[in-house]
Write an enzyme that holds these catalytic residues in place. Structure first.
Site, PDB file in Angstrom:
ATOM      1  N   GLU A 124       0.849  -1.219   0.000  1.00 28.48           N
ATOM      2  CA  GLU A 124       0.000   0.000   0.000  1.00 28.48           C
ATOM      3  C   GLU A 124       0.872   1.252   0.000  1.00 28.48           C
ATOM      4  O   GLU A 124       0.554   2.260   0.648  1.00 28.48           O
ATOM      5  CB  GLU A 124      -1.026  -0.028   1.134  1.00 28.48           C
ATOM      6  CG  GLU A 124      -2.084  -1.087   0.823  1.00 28.48           C
ATOM      7  CD  GLU A 124      -3.324  -1.030   1.656  1.00 28.48           C
ATOM      8  OE1 GLU A 124      -3.758   0.089   1.996  1.00 28.48           O
ATOM      9  OE2 GLU A 124      -3.877  -2.107   1.942  1.00 28.48           O
TER      10      GLU A 124
HETATM   11  N1  COS Z   1      -6.166  12.363  -3.524  1.00 28.73           N
HETATM   12  C1  COS Z   1      -6.685  12.871  -4.664  1.00 28.73           C
HETATM   13  N2  COS Z   1      -5.940  13.128  -5.756  1.00 28.73           N
HETATM   14  C2  COS Z   1      -4.622  12.872  -5.688  1.00 28.73           C
HETATM   15  C3  COS Z   1      -4.015  12.354  -4.538  1.00 28.73           C
HETATM   16  C4  COS Z   1      -4.838  12.098  -3.427  1.00 28.73           C
HETATM   17  N3  COS Z   1      -4.337  11.596  -2.292  1.00 28.73           N
HETATM   18  N4  COS Z   1      -2.699  12.201  -4.764  1.00 28.73           N
HETATM   19  C5  COS Z   1      -2.468  12.623  -6.017  1.00 28.73           C
HETATM   20  N5  COS Z   1      -3.637  13.022  -6.571  1.00 28.73           N
HETATM   21  C6  COS Z   1      -3.849  13.585  -7.896  1.00 28.73           C
HETATM   22  C7  COS Z   1      -2.954  14.827  -8.073  1.00 28.73           C
HETATM   23  O1  COS Z   1      -3.617  15.971  -7.571  1.00 28.73           O
HETATM   24  C8  COS Z   1      -2.746  14.882  -9.554  1.00 28.73           C
HETATM   25  O2  COS Z   1      -3.912  15.425 -10.146  1.00 28.73           O
HETATM   26  P1  COS Z   1      -3.850  16.388 -11.454  1.00 28.73           P
HETATM   27  O3  COS Z   1      -3.440  15.512 -12.567  1.00 28.73           O
HETATM   28  O4  COS Z   1      -5.238  16.890 -11.570  1.00 28.73           O
HETATM   29  O5  COS Z   1      -2.819  17.439 -11.115  1.00 28.73           O
HETATM   30  C9  COS Z   1      -2.705  13.405  -9.949  1.00 28.73           C
HETATM   31  O6  COS Z   1      -3.355  12.685  -8.896  1.00 28.73           O
HETATM   32  C10 COS Z   1      -1.281  12.888 -10.111  1.00 28.73           C
HETATM   33  O7  COS Z   1      -0.628  13.084  -8.869  1.00 28.73           O
HETATM   34  P2  COS Z   1       0.948  13.180  -8.735  1.00 28.73           P
HETATM   35  O8  COS Z   1       1.473  14.188  -9.704  1.00 28.73           O
HETATM   36  O9  COS Z   1       1.258  13.355  -7.288  1.00 28.73           O
HETATM   37  O10 COS Z   1       1.385  11.729  -9.262  1.00 28.73           O
HETATM   38  P3  COS Z   1       2.766  10.981  -9.234  1.00 28.73           P
HETATM   39  O11 COS Z   1       2.888  10.224 -10.501  1.00 28.73           O
HETATM   40  O12 COS Z   1       3.872  11.913  -8.841  1.00 28.73           O
HETATM   41  O13 COS Z   1       2.572   9.844  -8.119  1.00 28.73           O
HETATM   42  C11 COS Z   1       2.461   8.911  -5.923  1.00 28.73           C
HETATM   43  C12 COS Z   1       2.187  10.081  -6.842  1.00 28.73           C
HETATM   44  C13 COS Z   1       3.914   8.486  -5.900  1.00 28.73           C
HETATM   45  C14 COS Z   1       2.042   9.414  -4.559  1.00 28.73           C
HETATM   46  C15 COS Z   1       1.580   7.704  -6.352  1.00 28.73           C
HETATM   47  O14 COS Z   1       2.045   7.150  -7.568  1.00 28.73           O
HETATM   48  C16 COS Z   1       1.554   6.604  -5.291  1.00 28.73           C
HETATM   49  O15 COS Z   1       0.804   6.701  -4.329  1.00 28.73           O
HETATM   50  N6  COS Z   1       2.367   5.557  -5.477  1.00 28.73           N
HETATM   51  C17 COS Z   1       2.344   4.413  -4.593  1.00 28.73           C
HETATM   52  C18 COS Z   1       1.290   3.490  -5.066  1.00 28.73           C
HETATM   53  C19 COS Z   1       0.934   2.492  -4.045  1.00 28.73           C
HETATM   54  O16 COS Z   1       0.640   2.812  -2.904  1.00 28.73           O
HETATM   55  N7  COS Z   1       0.932   1.251  -4.467  1.00 28.73           N
HETATM   56  C20 COS Z   1       0.600   0.201  -3.587  1.00 28.73           C
HETATM   57  C21 COS Z   1      -0.173  -0.808  -4.286  1.00 28.73           C
HETATM   58  S1  COS Z   1      -1.851  -0.575  -4.265  1.00 28.73           S
HETATM   59  S2  COS Z   1      -2.349  -1.633  -2.711  1.00 28.73           S
END
Ligand code: COS
Length: 385
Positions: free
Chosen positions: A363
């Site tokens: 996660e």
């Molecule tokens: N709630 C709502 N929207 C969100 C958000 C959240 N918590 N986090 C990001 N977003 C939105 C951003 O606002 C952005 O929107 P816009 O395109 O409108 O600007 C979009 O999503 C992309 O966000 P961001 O630029 O932060 O994306 P990144 O590619 O930099 O990735 C991380 C962000 C690294 C945080 C994400 O890829 C992540 O959580 N990775 C881990 C995944 C994970 O937990 N995997 C586990 C397996 S699933 S059990």
């Protein structure tokens, strides 16, 4: 630390404790060794109503919240962090429907999930898209009133055991994170099959499996929200589910601490029980302090979410990162207190250490959690400057 729990929550914790002691503890080592899925315990959890805790009452759930999910997961994880997992993993798979499902989808899927008749699972991760969740390659192409899915998901908790899957796929690959969409896919849909079952270091009683989509046709009405909203749905889902991982980590840590204190009272060296030695007292004092700190942070976050606060990504990441790091440290110290016996499979603590490790990884790795936390701090500082 239960002074603020309502009567329902106090009874819930008692019920989970009874199940843990009577039904999980006697079989935890067997399930760990065999790596089989605990269907008999899923039935016990379903009868206890655990899968309905986070489902609104209008869809036959108990209409409770994240704190109740956390309390149950913590308590069950004290006895086995693997057997407990089907509960939080089903919550994870159900949240996308609660977050962005329409009325018809909620009516169709949530009652079965709330009753525990069907488990849910969440499909985001792919062989080349783990931390970089925006890099998913599973494709969903619209053809008439259907979407055709092609691709592979890996490491899916409850994979193969679940009947209902929430899957994130690309509907517009050129658009990066804005091209992802979320779908509901049911077990048995033609073109949807299961691949490799993982042979894991820990949480061996949980199912972790590959999902394969080969020209898998799903009805267009299984799209969650609108096209392009899938990444946002996934992020909101993880914000809501990470306290569940923190609860699993906390339960594992608290369980290992209990075993350590019991063992240190019984084990004699140099003519006295080892708990008389300051070196051991310092260890258990630190372990307990860290467990309590993790618990305080986790309960505060869960109450914040249940209280209707709109944005809680930072707090959710913080309780996950802290509780899982505590779990790793506390379980490693537990093995140390058990000494040579702790390293042997005849004693239960090495399992706690193996089970703890995944909570720092899945996660969202703890490196990703720290990135989420730092990004929020930077944003808040920019807003305030
Ligand atoms: N709630 C709502 N929207 C969100 C958000 C959240 N918590 N986090 C990001 N977003 C939105 C951003 O606002 C952005 O929107 P816009 O395109 O409108 O600007 C979009 O999503 C992309 O966000 P961001 O630029 O932060 O994306 P990144 O590619 O930099 O990735 C991380 C962000 C690294 C945080 C994400 O890829 C992540 O959580 N990775 C881990 C995944 C994970 O937990 N995997 C586990 C397996 S699933 S059990």
């Amino acid at each position: 630390m239960d002074y603020f729990l309502d009567d329902f929550q106090k009874e819930l914790v008692e019920q989970a404790r009874r199940i843990g002691k009577e039904k999980i503890r006697p079989v935890a080592a067997d399930y760990d060794r065999d790596g089989t899925f605990p269907w008999d315990l899923v039935k016990v959890f379903a009868d206890a109503g655990f899968y309905g805790l986070w489902v609104p009452e209008e869809y036959d759930g108990l209409g409770r919240g994240i704190l109740d999910l956390v309390l149950v997961t913590e308590e069950l994880s004290k006895y086995c962090g693997g057997i407990s997992l089907s509960v939080a993993a089903s919550a994870l798979g159900t949240f996308p429907i609660i977050i962005s499902g329409n009325e018809e989808q909620k009516k169709r899927f949530l009652p079965r999930l709330a009753a525990g008749e069907a488990l849910a699972a969440f499909g985001l991760t792919e062989p080349s898209a783990g931390s970089d969740a925006g890099a998913i390659q599973t494709r969903a192409e619209k053809k008439g009133d259907k979407y055709i899915l092609n691709g592979t998901k890996v490491f899916i908790t409850n994979g193969g055991a679940a009947k209902i899957y929430t899957i994130v796929a690309n509907t517009d690959p050129g658009k990066g994170t804005r091209g992802a969409s979320a779908f509901i896919v049911e077990d048995g849909t033609p073109g949807f099959s299961y691949g490799k079952e993982e042979d894991k270091m820990g949480i061996r009683a949980s199912a972790t499996r590959e999902l394969i989509f080969e020209d898998c046709e799903i009805p267009a009405e299984n799209l969650l929200g609108r096209e392009g909203e899938g990444f946002m749905v996934a992020m909101k889902t993880l914000d809501k589910s990470r306290p569940g991982v923190a609860a699993q980590a906390l339960g594992i840590a608290a369980g290992a601490l209990d075993l350590s204190v019991q063992y240190a009272r019984q084990r004699e060296q140099f003519g006295q029980s080892i708990i008389q030695f300051q070196a051991i007292q310092n260890m258990i004092a630190d372990m307990s302090t860290e467990v309590e700190a993790a618990r305080a942070m986790l309960y505060a976050t869960a109450r914040m979410i249940d209280g209707g606060v709109k944005s809680y990504s930072r707090e959710s990441a913080q309780c996950k990162v802290y509780a899982s790091d505590v779990a790793m440290k506390v379980t490693t110290d537990a093995v140390q207190i058990f000494g040579g016996y702790g390293y042997m499979r005849d004693y239960p603590v090495e399992k706690y250490m193996r089970d703890a490790k995944i909570t720092q990884i899945y996660e969202g790795t703890n490196q990703i959690q720290r990135m989420v936390i730092a990004r929020h701090l930077i944003k808040e500082a920019q807003k305030n400057s």
